[in-house]
Design an enzyme around this catalytic site. Structure first.
Site, PDB file in Angstrom:
ATOM      1  N   PRO A  10      10.398 124.141 -17.937  1.00  8.01           N
ATOM      2  CA  PRO A  10      11.089 125.392 -17.920  1.00  8.01           C
ATOM      3  C   PRO A  10      10.754 126.150 -16.681  1.00  8.01           C
ATOM      4  O   PRO A  10       9.493 126.444 -16.412  1.00  8.01           O
ATOM      5  CB  PRO A  10      10.839 126.259 -19.334  1.00  8.01           C
ATOM      6  CG  PRO A  10       9.650 125.729 -19.689  1.00  8.01           C
ATOM      7  CD  PRO A  10       9.442 124.162 -19.281  1.00  8.01           C
ATOM      8  N   ASN A  11      11.615 127.000 -16.150  1.00  4.40           N
ATOM      9  CA  ASN A  11      11.508 128.012 -15.067  1.00  4.40           C
ATOM     10  C   ASN A  11      11.331 127.277 -13.514  1.00  4.40           C
ATOM     11  O   ASN A  11      11.157 128.046 -12.825  1.00  4.40           O
ATOM     12  CB  ASN A  11      10.598 129.031 -15.611  1.00  4.40           C
ATOM     13  CG  ASN A  11      11.073 129.819 -16.575  1.00  4.40           C
ATOM     14  OD1 ASN A  11      12.385 130.152 -16.663  1.00  4.40           O
ATOM     15  ND2 ASN A  11      10.425 130.198 -17.592  1.00  4.40           N
ATOM     16  N   ARG A  18      10.558 132.545  -7.714  1.00  2.90           N
ATOM     17  CA  ARG A  18       9.767 133.114  -8.956  1.00  2.90           C
ATOM     18  C   ARG A  18       8.239 133.311  -8.401  1.00  2.90           C
ATOM     19  O   ARG A  18       7.682 132.479  -8.225  1.00  2.90           O
ATOM     20  CB  ARG A  18       9.565 132.260 -10.147  1.00  2.90           C
ATOM     21  CG  ARG A  18       9.018 132.478 -11.252  1.00  2.90           C
ATOM     22  CD  ARG A  18       8.957 131.288 -12.200  1.00  2.90           C
ATOM     23  NE  ARG A  18       8.341 131.731 -13.538  1.00  2.90           N
ATOM     24  CZ  ARG A  18       7.454 130.750 -14.065  1.00  2.90           C
ATOM     25  NH1 ARG A  18       7.549 129.527 -13.735  1.00  2.90           N
ATOM     26  NH2 ARG A  18       6.798 131.166 -14.963  1.00  2.90           N
ATOM     27  N   TYR A  23       2.895 131.093  -7.668  1.00  2.91           N
ATOM     28  CA  TYR A  23       3.387 129.625  -7.478  1.00  2.91           C
ATOM     29  C   TYR A  23       3.798 129.263  -6.084  1.00  2.91           C
ATOM     30  O   TYR A  23       4.458 128.187  -6.003  1.00  2.91           O
ATOM     31  CB  TYR A  23       4.760 129.457  -8.233  1.00  2.91           C
ATOM     32  CG  TYR A  23       4.576 129.739  -9.902  1.00  2.91           C
ATOM     33  CD1 TYR A  23       3.884 129.061 -10.610  1.00  2.91           C
ATOM     34  CD2 TYR A  23       4.789 131.062 -10.543  1.00  2.91           C
ATOM     35  CE1 TYR A  23       3.361 129.194 -11.841  1.00  2.91           C
ATOM     36  CE2 TYR A  23       4.727 131.224 -11.823  1.00  2.91           C
ATOM     37  CZ  TYR A  23       4.035 130.438 -12.569  1.00  2.91           C
ATOM     38  OH  TYR A  23       3.576 130.500 -13.735  1.00  2.91           O
ATOM     39  N   ASN A  74       5.023 118.343 -15.450  1.00  2.00           N
ATOM     40  CA  ASN A  74       4.664 119.791 -15.237  1.00  2.00           C
ATOM     41  C   ASN A  74       5.439 120.740 -16.620  1.00  2.00           C
ATOM     42  O   ASN A  74       6.520 120.840 -16.529  1.00  2.00           O
ATOM     43  CB  ASN A  74       4.899 120.548 -14.226  1.00  2.00           C
ATOM     44  CG  ASN A  74       4.295 121.950 -14.173  1.00  2.00           C
ATOM     45  OD1 ASN A  74       4.174 122.626 -15.105  1.00  2.00           O
ATOM     46  ND2 ASN A  74       4.360 122.568 -12.713  1.00  2.00           N
ATOM     47  N   ALA A  77       5.367 126.477 -19.268  1.00  2.00           N
ATOM     48  CA  ALA A  77       4.987 127.168 -20.728  1.00  2.00           C
ATOM     49  C   ALA A  77       4.863 126.385 -21.963  1.00  2.00           C
ATOM     50  O   ALA A  77       3.973 126.494 -22.556  1.00  2.00           O
ATOM     51  CB  ALA A  77       5.900 128.517 -20.913  1.00  2.00           C
ATOM     52  N   GLU A  98      -0.596 115.273 -16.303  1.00  2.00           N
ATOM     53  CA  GLU A  98      -0.229 116.925 -16.614  1.00  2.00           C
ATOM     54  C   GLU A  98      -0.436 117.413 -15.301  1.00  2.00           C
ATOM     55  O   GLU A  98      -1.586 117.379 -14.746  1.00  2.00           O
ATOM     56  CB  GLU A  98      -1.221 117.754 -17.815  1.00  2.00           C
ATOM     57  CG  GLU A  98      -0.538 119.002 -17.965  1.00  2.00           C
ATOM     58  CD  GLU A  98      -1.282 119.669 -18.997  1.00  2.00           C
ATOM     59  OE1 GLU A  98      -0.894 120.627 -19.788  1.00  2.00           O
ATOM     60  OE2 GLU A  98      -2.640 119.273 -19.157  1.00  2.00           O
ATOM     61  N   HIS A 100      -0.121 121.245 -12.999  1.00  2.00           N
ATOM     62  CA  HIS A 100       0.245 122.611 -12.691  1.00  2.00           C
ATOM     63  C   HIS A 100       0.176 123.095 -11.222  1.00  2.00           C
ATOM     64  O   HIS A 100      -0.796 122.675 -10.890  1.00  2.00           O
ATOM     65  CB  HIS A 100      -0.443 123.774 -13.629  1.00  2.00           C
ATOM     66  CG  HIS A 100      -0.305 123.012 -15.120  1.00  2.00           C
ATOM     67  ND1 HIS A 100       0.927 123.628 -15.850  1.00  2.00           N
ATOM     68  CD2 HIS A 100      -0.942 122.410 -16.074  1.00  2.00           C
ATOM     69  CE1 HIS A 100       0.772 123.102 -17.186  1.00  2.00           C
ATOM     70  NE2 HIS A 100      -0.306 122.339 -17.251  1.00  2.00           N
ATOM     71  N   ARG A 107      -6.236 132.208 -14.739  1.00  2.00           N
ATOM     72  CA  ARG A 107      -5.065 133.168 -15.478  1.00  2.00           C
ATOM     73  C   ARG A 107      -5.499 133.671 -16.759  1.00  2.00           C
ATOM     74  O   ARG A 107      -6.661 133.603 -17.100  1.00  2.00           O
ATOM     75  CB  ARG A 107      -3.763 132.361 -15.235  1.00  2.00           C
ATOM     76  CG  ARG A 107      -3.325 131.937 -13.721  1.00  2.00           C
ATOM     77  CD  ARG A 107      -2.130 131.310 -13.509  1.00  2.00           C
ATOM     78  NE  ARG A 107      -1.082 132.387 -13.776  1.00  2.00           N
ATOM     79  CZ  ARG A 107       0.019 132.196 -14.001  1.00  2.00           C
ATOM     80  NH1 ARG A 107       0.352 130.601 -14.004  1.00  2.00           N
ATOM     81  NH2 ARG A 107       1.264 132.779 -14.563  1.00  2.00           N
TER      82      ARG A 107
END
Length: 151
Positions: A10-11, A18, A23, A74, A77, A98, A100, A107
């Site tokens: 998502p996103n 964004r 990012y 990825n 969230a 995975e 990111h 964070r």
């Protein structure tokens, strides 16, 4: 030929606009172009899916069991709470990495937990858009070494 599934959660379709301070300014289209080139240059085929929907991501993972050698994901969230995606990855028994873009450990505290990582062969985070390429290289090396895809 090695066939891999790349899933953007998502996103991630908003990359480049964004939160560029977190990012970066690289768009998803640019990441996909780079990844397709790197995969092709390594003799691999890459299929790419982006979805904001947990169910669509689960469907893509399940469909991959019929054709893929491995998965790059990825989960965005969903990393922190999607037991459905975690269980789908465990069920298909394909090696998964995975990915990111940001360093999730630098964070907010809630980002430090991944329910996805325990069913993956590895995780890459914090290298910006290059995290994707590093994950691909790692997965290809894992497959080249003939590692058991069930682990």
């Amino acid at each position: 030929m090695v066939k891999l599934l790349l899933i953007h959660g998502p996103n991630l379709n908003l990359l480049g606009e964004r939160e560029p301070d977190v990012y970066g300014k690289v768009t998803l289209a640019e990441i996909d172009r780079r990844m397709t080139g790197l995969a092709g240059g390594s003799g691999a085929e890459l299929r790419i899916v982006q979805s904001n929907s947990e169910g669509a991501i689960v469907d893509a993972i399940q469909e991959a069991r019929g054709w893929a050698s491995g998965i790059l994901i990825n989960p965005g969230a969903y990393t922190h709470y999607s037991y459905a995606i975690r269980d789908a990855l465990a069920a298909v028994r394909l090696p998964a990495v995975e990915i990111h873009i940001s360093n999730v450990f630098a964070r907010e505290d809630f980002r430090h937990l991944s329910v996805i990582a325990p069913v993956c062969i590895g995780s890459v985070c914090g290298f910006g858009a290059d995290s994707y390429q590093l994950g691909l290289i790692g997965l290809l090396e894992h497959l080249k070494m003939g590692a058991d895809p069930k682990k």
